[in-house]
Design an enzyme around this catalytic site. Structure first.
Site, PDB file in Angstrom:
ATOM      1  N   TRP A  78      19.114  -8.973  45.741  1.00 21.97           N
ATOM      2  CA  TRP A  78      18.128  -7.991  45.281  1.00 21.97           C
ATOM      3  C   TRP A  78      16.769  -8.672  45.167  1.00 21.97           C
ATOM      4  CZ3 TRP A  78      17.348  -2.934  43.272  1.00 21.97           C
ATOM      5  CH2 TRP A  78      18.420  -2.068  43.453  1.00 21.97           C
ATOM      6  N   SER A 104      21.900  -9.384  40.641  1.00 20.01           N
ATOM      7  CA  SER A 104      21.925 -10.289  39.480  1.00 20.01           C
ATOM      8  C   SER A 104      23.178 -10.116  38.633  1.00 20.01           C
ATOM      9  CB  SER A 104      20.690 -10.057  38.608  1.00 20.01           C
ATOM     10  OG  SER A 104      19.544 -10.497  39.284  1.00 20.01           O
ATOM     11  N   PHE A 105      23.688  -8.888  38.590  1.00 17.48           N
ATOM     12  CA  PHE A 105      24.878  -8.639  37.777  1.00 17.48           C
ATOM     13  C   PHE A 105      26.057  -9.497  38.238  1.00 17.48           C
ATOM     14  CE2 PHE A 105      28.677  -6.184  36.506  1.00 17.48           C
ATOM     15  CZ  PHE A 105      28.420  -6.043  35.153  1.00 17.48           C
ATOM     16  N   GLU A 106      26.079  -9.851  39.525  1.00 21.63           N
ATOM     17  CA  GLU A 106      27.193 -10.634  40.088  1.00 21.63           C
ATOM     18  C   GLU A 106      27.017 -12.144  39.862  1.00 21.63           C
ATOM     19  OE1 GLU A 106      25.916  -7.838  41.865  1.00 21.63           O
ATOM     20  OE2 GLU A 106      27.687  -6.837  41.058  1.00 21.63           O
ATOM     21  N   CYS A 161      16.268 -11.696  40.281  1.00 24.73           N
ATOM     22  CA  CYS A 161      14.994 -11.068  39.921  1.00 24.73           C
ATOM     23  C   CYS A 161      15.256  -9.616  39.524  1.00 24.73           C
ATOM     24  CB  CYS A 161      14.029 -11.138  41.101  1.00 24.73           C
ATOM     25  SG  CYS A 161      12.491 -10.250  40.798  1.00 24.73           S
ATOM     26  N   ILE A 188      13.562  -6.280  38.086  1.00 24.74           N
ATOM     27  CA  ILE A 188      12.239  -5.670  37.889  1.00 24.74           C
ATOM     28  C   ILE A 188      12.395  -4.393  37.083  1.00 24.74           C
ATOM     29  CG2 ILE A 188      10.200  -4.736  39.044  1.00 24.74           C
ATOM     30  CD1 ILE A 188      10.658  -6.673  41.325  1.00 24.74           C
ATOM     31  N   THR A 220      14.408  -0.279  37.744  1.00 25.91           N
ATOM     32  CA  THR A 220      15.754   0.082  37.306  1.00 25.91           C
ATOM     33  C   THR A 220      15.833   0.468  35.836  1.00 25.91           C
ATOM     34  OG1 THR A 220      18.020  -0.683  37.035  1.00 25.91           O
ATOM     35  CG2 THR A 220      16.336  -2.391  37.047  1.00 25.91           C
ATOM     36  N   HIS A 224      18.458   0.473  34.487  1.00 26.68           N
ATOM     37  CA  HIS A 224      19.565  -0.384  34.046  1.00 26.68           C
ATOM     38  C   HIS A 224      19.050  -1.731  33.562  1.00 26.68           C
ATOM     39  CE1 HIS A 224      21.378   2.539  36.598  1.00 26.68           C
ATOM     40  NE2 HIS A 224      22.511   1.920  36.819  1.00 26.68           N
TER      41      HIS A 224
HETATM   42  N1  RBF Z   1      19.899  -6.325  40.833  1.00 19.63           N
HETATM   43  C1  RBF Z   1      18.904  -7.223  40.723  1.00 19.63           C
HETATM   44  O1  RBF Z   1      19.139  -8.415  40.897  1.00 19.63           O
HETATM   45  N2  RBF Z   1      17.622  -6.807  40.437  1.00 19.63           N
HETATM   46  C2  RBF Z   1      17.307  -5.506  40.224  1.00 19.63           C
HETATM   47  O2  RBF Z   1      16.130  -5.209  39.981  1.00 19.63           O
HETATM   48  C3  RBF Z   1      18.342  -4.545  40.336  1.00 19.63           C
HETATM   49  N3  RBF Z   1      18.085  -3.217  40.133  1.00 19.63           N
HETATM   50  C4  RBF Z   1      19.114  -2.332  40.191  1.00 19.63           C
HETATM   51  C5  RBF Z   1      18.881  -0.973  39.933  1.00 19.63           C
HETATM   52  C6  RBF Z   1      19.916  -0.050  39.954  1.00 19.63           C
HETATM   53  C7  RBF Z   1      19.621   1.391  39.668  1.00 19.63           C
HETATM   54  C8  RBF Z   1      21.236  -0.504  40.245  1.00 19.63           C
HETATM   55  C9  RBF Z   1      22.412   0.478  40.250  1.00 19.63           C
HETATM   56  C10 RBF Z   1      21.481  -1.828  40.501  1.00 19.63           C
HETATM   57  C11 RBF Z   1      20.439  -2.748  40.484  1.00 19.63           C
HETATM   58  N4  RBF Z   1      20.665  -4.102  40.753  1.00 19.63           N
HETATM   59  C12 RBF Z   1      19.657  -5.000  40.643  1.00 19.63           C
HETATM   60  C13 RBF Z   1      21.971  -4.549  41.271  1.00 19.63           C
HETATM   61  C14 RBF Z   1      22.922  -5.050  40.182  1.00 19.63           C
HETATM   62  O3  RBF Z   1      22.536  -6.355  39.773  1.00 19.63           O
HETATM   63  C15 RBF Z   1      24.363  -5.119  40.769  1.00 19.63           C
HETATM   64  O4  RBF Z   1      24.339  -5.845  41.974  1.00 19.63           O
HETATM   65  C16 RBF Z   1      24.934  -3.744  41.061  1.00 19.63           C
HETATM   66  O5  RBF Z   1      24.819  -2.904  39.931  1.00 19.63           O
HETATM   67  C17 RBF Z   1      26.437  -3.835  41.464  1.00 19.63           C
HETATM   68  O6  RBF Z   1      27.217  -4.440  40.424  1.00 19.63           O
END
Ligand code: RBF
Length: 170
Positions: A30, A62-64, A86, A88, A92, A94
């Protein structure tokens, strides 16, 4: 502008101990233009310190990062892991949930595995702020994360060797 950490880094010794260290980097796809710049910063700082064993793994977001870091800690040979991402805020809703989960989980891994798991995740309001921290006017936070990993590995060596006293059996 050189960061405080990087100024301190210039005073660090490049030791043989560091050359033998293995460092893992987990990095999020991301906002890849940002995370790639952070990765370059981290890699070059590690190499400057003499660390050649660098295991880079990309993850979707980032969640992973915490699970990928745990995979490395559990299944690969790593003395430290650097997590790069990163988030932002403007992009999101979230933001808070993800950043809190990532921060807590990475923090826990440090103590669980007794090895540094360094937080190199930008949590910013917008892309401009991210750019400033990924090689822009506020430096490169990936490079700083690498400096932190180096310092923590050195600290471990220092305490573990206990200035030679352990070898004497006291
Ligand atoms: N991952 C990032 O690393 N940076 C982000 O800004 C980011 N924004 C997201 C926004 C939304 C609405 C969603 C659903 C996911 C976003 N993710 C972002 C991805 C998140 O870290 C992860 O990969 C996914 O939620 C799958 O588990």
């Amino acid at each position: 502008m050189a960061s405080q950490l990087n100024q301190e880094f210039s005073a660090l010794n490049i030791s043989d101990v560091l050359k033998k260290k293995h460092v893992g980097i987990v990095v999020s796809e991301w906002n890849k233009e940002i995370t790639n710049a952070l990765l370059q910063g981290a890699e070059s700082t590690l190499k400057e310190a003499g660390i050649e064993n660098i295991n880079i793994k990309w993850v979707p977001g980032s969640f992973e990062l915490p699970l990928a870091a745990q995979y490395l800690l559990e299944y690969a040979k790593v003395d430290a892991v650097i997590a790069i991402g990163c988030l932002i805020k403007g992009e999101t809703p979230h933001f808070h949930y993800i950043s809190e989960a990532v921060t807590q989980s990475l923090s826990r891994l440090n103590l669980q595995y007794i090895r540094p798991v360094v937080y190199g995740v930008l949590t910013v309001e917008n892309l401009e702020q991210a750019e400033e921290r990924a090689g822009g006017k506020l430096g490169n936070k990936g490079s700083e994360a690498a400096t932190v990993a180096i310092k923590m590995m050195q600290l471990k060596e220092e305490i573990h060797n206990n200035n030679g006293r352990k070898k004497l059996g006291f």
